[in-house]
Design a protein around this motif. Structure first.
Motif, PDB file in Angstrom:
ATOM      1  N   ASP A  58     -36.823 -32.294  77.926  1.00 27.11           N
ATOM      2  CA  ASP A  58     -36.692 -33.222  78.972  1.00 27.11           C
ATOM      3  C   ASP A  58     -37.626 -32.959  80.127  1.00 27.11           C
ATOM      4  OD1 ASP A  58     -35.295 -31.139  80.076  1.00 27.11           O
ATOM      5  OD2 ASP A  58     -33.404 -32.321  80.516  1.00 27.11           O
ATOM      6  N   ASP A  59     -38.592 -32.213  79.966  1.00 27.77           N
ATOM      7  CA  ASP A  59     -39.391 -31.669  80.970  1.00 27.77           C
ATOM      8  C   ASP A  59     -38.918 -31.065  82.240  1.00 27.77           C
ATOM      9  OD1 ASP A  59     -42.153 -31.816  81.288  1.00 27.77           O
ATOM     10  OD2 ASP A  59     -42.369 -33.863  82.240  1.00 27.77           O
ATOM     11  N   GLN A  60     -37.934 -30.336  82.113  1.00 28.22           N
ATOM     12  CA  GLN A  60     -37.569 -29.329  83.061  1.00 28.22           C
ATOM     13  C   GLN A  60     -37.799 -28.091  83.108  1.00 28.22           C
ATOM     14  OE1 GLN A  60     -35.529 -30.768  85.622  1.00 28.22           O
ATOM     15  NE2 GLN A  60     -35.723 -32.826  84.485  1.00 28.22           N
ATOM     16  N   TYR A  61     -38.241 -27.538  84.279  1.00 26.47           N
ATOM     17  CA  TYR A  61     -38.869 -26.326  84.298  1.00 26.47           C
ATOM     18  C   TYR A  61     -37.735 -25.211  83.821  1.00 26.47           C
ATOM     19  CZ  TYR A  61     -40.465 -21.712  86.528  1.00 26.47           C
ATOM     20  OH  TYR A  61     -40.637 -20.378  86.790  1.00 26.47           O
ATOM     21  N   ILE A  62     -38.212 -24.214  82.997  1.00 26.33           N
ATOM     22  CA  ILE A  62     -37.560 -23.194  82.690  1.00 26.33           C
ATOM     23  C   ILE A  62     -37.959 -21.849  83.037  1.00 26.33           C
ATOM     24  CG2 ILE A  62     -36.586 -21.834  80.577  1.00 26.33           C
ATOM     25  CD1 ILE A  62     -36.765 -24.651  79.356  1.00 26.33           C
ATOM     26  N   ALA A  63     -39.271 -21.609  82.829  1.00 32.59           N
ATOM     27  CA  ALA A  63     -39.780 -20.060  83.255  1.00 32.59           C
ATOM     28  C   ALA A  63     -41.179 -20.328  83.271  1.00 32.59           C
ATOM     29  CB  ALA A  63     -39.488 -19.113  82.165  1.00 32.59           C
ATOM     30  N   GLY A  64     -42.083 -19.111  83.726  1.00 36.04           N
ATOM     31  CA  GLY A  64     -43.399 -19.127  83.948  1.00 36.04           C
ATOM     32  C   GLY A  64     -43.961 -19.538  85.285  1.00 36.04           C
ATOM     33  N   THR A  65     -45.129 -20.367  85.050  1.00 37.02           N
ATOM     34  CA  THR A  65     -45.557 -20.968  86.117  1.00 37.02           C
ATOM     35  C   THR A  65     -45.332 -22.388  86.324  1.00 37.02           C
ATOM     36  OG1 THR A  65     -47.277 -19.288  86.176  1.00 37.02           O
ATOM     37  CG2 THR A  65     -47.807 -21.330  87.585  1.00 37.02           C
ATOM     38  N   VAL A  66     -44.853 -22.828  87.565  1.00 37.51           N
ATOM     39  CA  VAL A  66     -44.774 -24.428  87.608  1.00 37.51           C
ATOM     40  C   VAL A  66     -46.177 -25.122  87.614  1.00 37.51           C
ATOM     41  CG1 VAL A  66     -43.950 -26.303  89.286  1.00 37.51           C
ATOM     42  CG2 VAL A  66     -42.727 -24.220  89.235  1.00 37.51           C
ATOM     43  N   ILE A  67     -46.340 -25.891  86.574  1.00 37.99           N
ATOM     44  CA  ILE A  67     -47.532 -26.564  86.217  1.00 37.99           C
ATOM     45  C   ILE A  67     -47.683 -27.932  86.944  1.00 37.99           C
ATOM     46  CG2 ILE A  67     -49.049 -27.535  84.469  1.00 37.99           C
ATOM     47  CD1 ILE A  67     -48.791 -24.275  84.473  1.00 37.99           C
ATOM     48  N   ASP A  68     -48.912 -28.191  87.498  1.00 38.07           N
ATOM     49  CA  ASP A  68     -49.082 -29.448  88.257  1.00 38.07           C
ATOM     50  C   ASP A  68     -49.548 -30.528  87.011  1.00 38.07           C
ATOM     51  OD1 ASP A  68     -49.459 -31.568  89.688  1.00 38.07           O
ATOM     52  OD2 ASP A  68     -51.201 -30.683  90.850  1.00 38.07           O
ATOM     53  N   LYS A  69     -48.651 -31.487  86.538  1.00 42.24           N
ATOM     54  CA  LYS A  69     -49.115 -32.305  85.472  1.00 42.24           C
ATOM     55  C   LYS A  69     -49.845 -33.350  86.022  1.00 42.24           C
ATOM     56  CE  LYS A  69     -44.882 -30.947  83.112  1.00 42.24           C
ATOM     57  NZ  LYS A  69     -43.694 -31.391  82.779  1.00 42.24           N
ATOM     58  N   LYS A  70     -50.250 -33.563  87.300  1.00 40.76           N
ATOM     59  CA  LYS A  70     -51.228 -34.498  87.572  1.00 40.76           C
ATOM     60  C   LYS A  70     -52.754 -34.400  87.388  1.00 40.76           C
ATOM     61  CE  LYS A  70     -48.331 -35.887  91.479  1.00 40.76           C
ATOM     62  NZ  LYS A  70     -48.451 -36.059  93.123  1.00 40.76           N
ATOM     63  N   VAL A  71     -53.027 -32.886  86.931  1.00 41.54           N
ATOM     64  CA  VAL A  71     -54.231 -32.499  86.571  1.00 41.54           C
ATOM     65  C   VAL A  71     -54.264 -32.315  85.097  1.00 41.54           C
ATOM     66  CG1 VAL A  71     -54.985 -31.701  89.155  1.00 41.54           C
ATOM     67  CG2 VAL A  71     -53.927 -30.206  87.167  1.00 41.54           C
ATOM     68  N   ASP A  72     -55.428 -31.974  84.510  1.00 41.78           N
ATOM     69  CA  ASP A  72     -55.493 -31.794  83.002  1.00 41.78           C
ATOM     70  C   ASP A  72     -54.721 -30.682  82.633  1.00 41.78           C
ATOM     71  OD1 ASP A  72     -57.104 -34.102  82.942  1.00 41.78           O
ATOM     72  OD2 ASP A  72     -59.178 -32.914  82.993  1.00 41.78           O
ATOM     73  N   THR A  73     -53.796 -30.890  81.580  1.00 43.11           N
ATOM     74  CA  THR A  73     -53.099 -29.642  81.194  1.00 43.11           C
ATOM     75  C   THR A  73     -53.447 -29.709  79.639  1.00 43.11           C
ATOM     76  OG1 THR A  73     -51.221 -31.296  81.282  1.00 43.11           O
ATOM     77  CG2 THR A  73     -51.519 -29.866  82.946  1.00 43.11           C
ATOM     78  N   ILE A  74     -52.880 -28.492  79.114  1.00 41.40           N
ATOM     79  CA  ILE A  74     -52.793 -28.335  77.536  1.00 41.40           C
ATOM     80  C   ILE A  74     -51.280 -28.109  77.350  1.00 41.40           C
ATOM     81  CG2 ILE A  74     -53.584 -26.612  75.696  1.00 41.40           C
ATOM     82  CD1 ILE A  74     -55.941 -25.938  77.296  1.00 41.40           C
ATOM     83  N   SER A  75     -51.070 -28.725  76.379  1.00 43.51           N
ATOM     84  CA  SER A  75     -49.466 -28.576  75.950  1.00 43.51           C
ATOM     85  C   SER A  75     -49.353 -28.439  74.739  1.00 43.51           C
ATOM     86  CB  SER A  75     -48.515 -30.184  76.409  1.00 43.51           C
ATOM     87  OG  SER A  75     -49.267 -30.979  75.460  1.00 43.51           O
ATOM     88  N   TYR A  76     -48.258 -27.665  74.497  1.00 42.88           N
ATOM     89  CA  TYR A  76     -47.983 -27.160  73.032  1.00 42.88           C
ATOM     90  C   TYR A  76     -46.297 -27.305  72.742  1.00 42.88           C
ATOM     91  CZ  TYR A  76     -48.364 -24.676  68.759  1.00 42.88           C
ATOM     92  OH  TYR A  76     -48.463 -24.361  67.310  1.00 42.88           O
ATOM     93  N   PRO A  77     -46.068 -28.097  71.954  1.00 39.95           N
ATOM     94  CA  PRO A  77     -44.821 -28.417  71.635  1.00 39.95           C
ATOM     95  C   PRO A  77     -43.824 -27.355  71.303  1.00 39.95           C
ATOM     96  CG  PRO A  77     -45.842 -29.660  70.094  1.00 39.95           C
ATOM     97  CD  PRO A  77     -46.799 -28.984  70.804  1.00 39.95           C
ATOM     98  N   LEU A  78     -42.622 -27.033  71.246  1.00 39.34           N
ATOM     99  CA  LEU A  78     -41.926 -25.892  70.411  1.00 39.34           C
ATOM    100  C   LEU A  78     -40.914 -26.646  69.600  1.00 39.34           C
ATOM    101  CD1 LEU A  78     -41.076 -23.866  73.903  1.00 39.34           C
ATOM    102  CD2 LEU A  78     -42.895 -23.350  71.995  1.00 39.34           C
TER     103      LEU A  78
END
Length: 500
Positions: free
Chosen positions: A148-168
Motif C-alpha cells: 500500500d506504498d508505506q515506507y518500511i526500510a532503506g531510503t525514503v524515495i522521492d517518487k515525484k522524480v524518475d524512479t526504478i521500481s521492482y515488485p516483491l
C-alpha cells in the motif's frame, strides 16, 4: 583563389562538418548508453535484493492465514536487518566511514522491535533517512515500501522524480516494492574520469581523421584537376587555331576521358574542315582559272590580229563562258543544298516512269559517244520525292557515268525493290576506281584522276549534289568498284508503295 584551393577547402570543410556531427552523435550515444547500462545493472541489483528480502520475509511469518501475511509479515522483521540487507547488495564501490570494521556506514539505530510498535500506523523513517539520502555511500538510494506504498526500510524515495521500481511477489501476491532513483548524470569521480578519458580520446581520433582527410583532399584535388587542366589546354589550342595538338588520355575511361576524346575528335574535325576548305578554294580557283585563261588568250589573239573575230572564235568564247556559268551554278546549288536552302516539294512519284523517261532523253547522247545502254526497271514503284530533284539526280548520275566510261563501253541501269526500299544501281565499264577513291567520290571538286584530265564540262560537283539530294529524301548513296570493270553507284530510297 585557384580552383585547386577551392576544392581542397570544400573537401576539408565537408569532412569537418561530417566528422563533428559524427563524433557529437557518438558521444551523445555513449553517454546515454553508459547511463542505461548502469540503470540496467540497478535492475539486476534490485532483483537480487528482492530474493534476500523475500527470504527474510518468509522465515519471519508465523503460522497464520494468508490474509494476515501481508499485514503481519513486514512488522515481524526488524528495520535494522532490512537496512543491512539493502546495504550489502550495493554493487558500486563503498567508502569506509568512522573506522567501521566492515567498511560500511553504520546502519540507522533501530527504534526497537517493530513487532512491538502499533500496527495501525506506518513506520517512520530514521532521522538520517531523509528523502533522496542513500542508505549507504556506495550505491544509489534504495527504499523498501509495502504493497500500500508505506515506507518500511532503506531510503525514503522521492517518487515525484524518475524512479526504478521492482515488485516483491510472495504467494502470487504483491507484498511490497523496491524503489531506486536511476542515474541521470555521471556523479562518481571514477565515472567522470572515464567519461573525460573517452572525450579526449574522441577529440584525438577526430583530429587524426581530420588530418588524414585533409591529406586525401589535397591529393584528390590535384588528381581531379590534372585532366581538367588538360581539357583547358586543349580548348586553348582550339581557340588559337592549333588543331594538331591532342589531349587524349588513353588510361581514363570516365567522363573526363570521354570529354578529352570529344575534344580530340573536334580538333580532327576542324582540321579536316580547314583542309577541305583550303582544298576547295584551290579547286574552285583552278576550275575558274582554266576557262578564264582560255578566254583571255583568245581575246588577246583577236586584239593582236592573230585570229579573226568570226563565228568560230565566238563559239569558242561562248563555250568557255558556259563552262564557267555551269561551274558557278553548281557551286551555288551545292551551297544551297549544304545549308538546307534547296526547297523540296514532295509528292507521290512513280520512280519507274521518271527514270525511264530520263533514260530515253539521254539515249541519243550515249549512242553518239559509242556507249551501249541496258536497263532493267521494275514497273510501278512509288516514292515520296520532288520530281524535279529526282530527275536532276538521274541526269547527274548518268552524265557522270558517260563522262567516265571509255568508248566503246556499256552502262547498265537497274531499278528494283527490296522490302520497303527502292534500289537504283548504275554499273559501267572501265576505267574503274579503287576502294579508297570511292570513299572520296562524293566530296566537292574531287576528281579521280589527279592530273585533272578533263573528260567533260563538269567541275566535280555532280556526285556531291546527288548525295545531298538523296539524303534530303531520307536515302543513301554509295560507290564501289563494279563487276563490269568500272564504277557501281547504288542509291536506296524509301519505298512508298507498290502497284497492285
Amino acid at each position: 583563389m585557384q580552383i585547386s584551393q577551392k576544392l581542397f577547402l570544400a573537401f576539408v570543410g565537408l569532412t569537418s562538418i561530417v566528422l563533428i556531427a559524427t563524433l557529437s552523435l557518438a558521444r551523445w550515444s555513449f553517454d546515454q548508453g553508459f547511463l542505461d547500462y548502469i540503470n540496467s545493472l540497478e535492475q539486476e541489483r534490485l532483483a537480487s535484493l528482492s530474493e534476500d528480502i523475500l527470504t527474510l520475509y518468509a522465515t519471519s511469518l508465523p503460522a497464520v492465514t494468508e490474509e494476515a501475511e501481508s499485514v503481519l509479515g513486514w512488522y515481524k522483521l526488524s528495520q535494522n536487518s532490512l537496512n543491512q540487507t539493502i546495504l550489502t547488495h550495493s554493487r558500486l564501490p563503498r567508502i569506509p566511514r568512522d573506522n567501521n570494521a566492515n567498511g560500511f556506514d553504520k546502519p540507522p539505530r533501530p527504534a526497537g522491535r517493530l513487532a512491538e510498535q502499533p500496527r495501525q500506523g506506518p513506520r517512520q523513517p530514521p532521522p538520517n533517512m531523509r528523502p533522496g539520502a542513500s542508505s549507504h555511500r556506495g550505491g544509489p538510494p534504495t527504499g523498501l515500501y509495502s504493497a500500500d506504498d508505506q515506507y518500511i526500510a532503506g531510503t525514503v524515495i522521492d517518487k515525484k522524480v524518475d524512479t526504478i521500481s521492482y515488485p516483491l511477489m510472495y504467494n502470487q501476491q504483491v507484498i511490497g516494492y523496491l524503489y531506486s532513483n536511476p542515474m541521470r548524470e555521471i556523479v562518481s569521480s571514477s565515472a567522470t574520469a572515464f567519461a573525460q578519458q573517452q572525450r579526449w580520446t574522441s577529440v584525438g581520433i577526430g583530429l587524426v581523421c581530420l588530418l588524414l582527410a585533409s591529406a586525401i583532399a589535397w591529393w584528390l584535388a590535384r588528381f581531379l584537376l590534372v585532366p581538367v587542366k588538360q581539357v583547358m589546354l586543349g580548348v586553348s589550342y582550339l581557340s588559337k587555331g592549333d588543331y594538331d595538338q591532342r589531349v587524349m588520355d588513353t588510361q581514363r575511361a570516365d567522363e573526363l576521358g570521354q570529354l578529352m576524346a570529344n575534344i580530340d575528335h573536334l580538333a580532327m574535325t576542324l582540321s579536316k574542315n580547314r583542309s577541305a576548305k583550303n582544298r576547295w578554294l584551290a579547286d574552285i580557283s583552278h576550275e575558274l582559272r582554266t576557262p578564264l585563261s582560255i578566254l583571255c588568250g583568245e581575246i588577246d589573239s583577236i586584239k593582236a590580229g592573230i585570229r579573226a573575230f568570226d563565228s568560230t572564235q565566238l563559239i569558242s568564247i561562248e563555250q568557255e563562258v558556259l563552262r564557267m556559268k555551269h561551274l558557278v551554278d553548281d557551286l551555288y546549288e551545292l551551297s544551297l543544298s549544304d545549308v538546307g536552302g534547296l526547297r523540296y516539294h514532295l509528292t507521290t512519284v512513280n520512280i519507274s516512269e521518271s527514270l525511264d523517261s530520263t533514260l530515253v532523253s539521254i539515249a541519243s547522247s550515249m549512242h553518239e559517244k559509242g556507249l551501249t545502254l541496258s536497263k532493267q526497271i521494275a514497273p510501278m514503284l512509288f516514292v515520296s520525292a520532288d520530281v524535279r530533284r529526282l530527275e536532276q539526280l538521274f541526269i547527274n548520275l548518268l552524265m557522270n557515268a558517260m563522262a567516265y566510261t571509255d568508248s566503246p563501253g556499256n552502262i547498265d541501269v537497274q531499278l528494283t525493290s527490296q522490302a520497303s526500299t527502292v534500289i537504283l544501281t548504275i554499273n559501267d565499264t572501265k576505267p574503274s576506281a579503287t576502294e579508297a577513291e570511292c570513299e572520296h567520290l562524293f566530296e566537292p571538286l574531287y576528281r579521280q584522276d589527279t592530273a585533272r584530265t578533263r573528260r567533260g564540262s563538269g567541275a566535280g560537283l555532280g556526285l556531291t549534289i546527288c548525295k545531298n539530294i538523296v539524303e534530303a529524301h531520307n536515302g543513301s548513296i554509295t560507290a564501289t568498284p563494279s563487276l563490269m570493270g568500272g564504277l557501281c553507284i547504288r542509291v536506296q530510297l524509301p519505298l512508298l508503295r507498290k502497284s497492285i
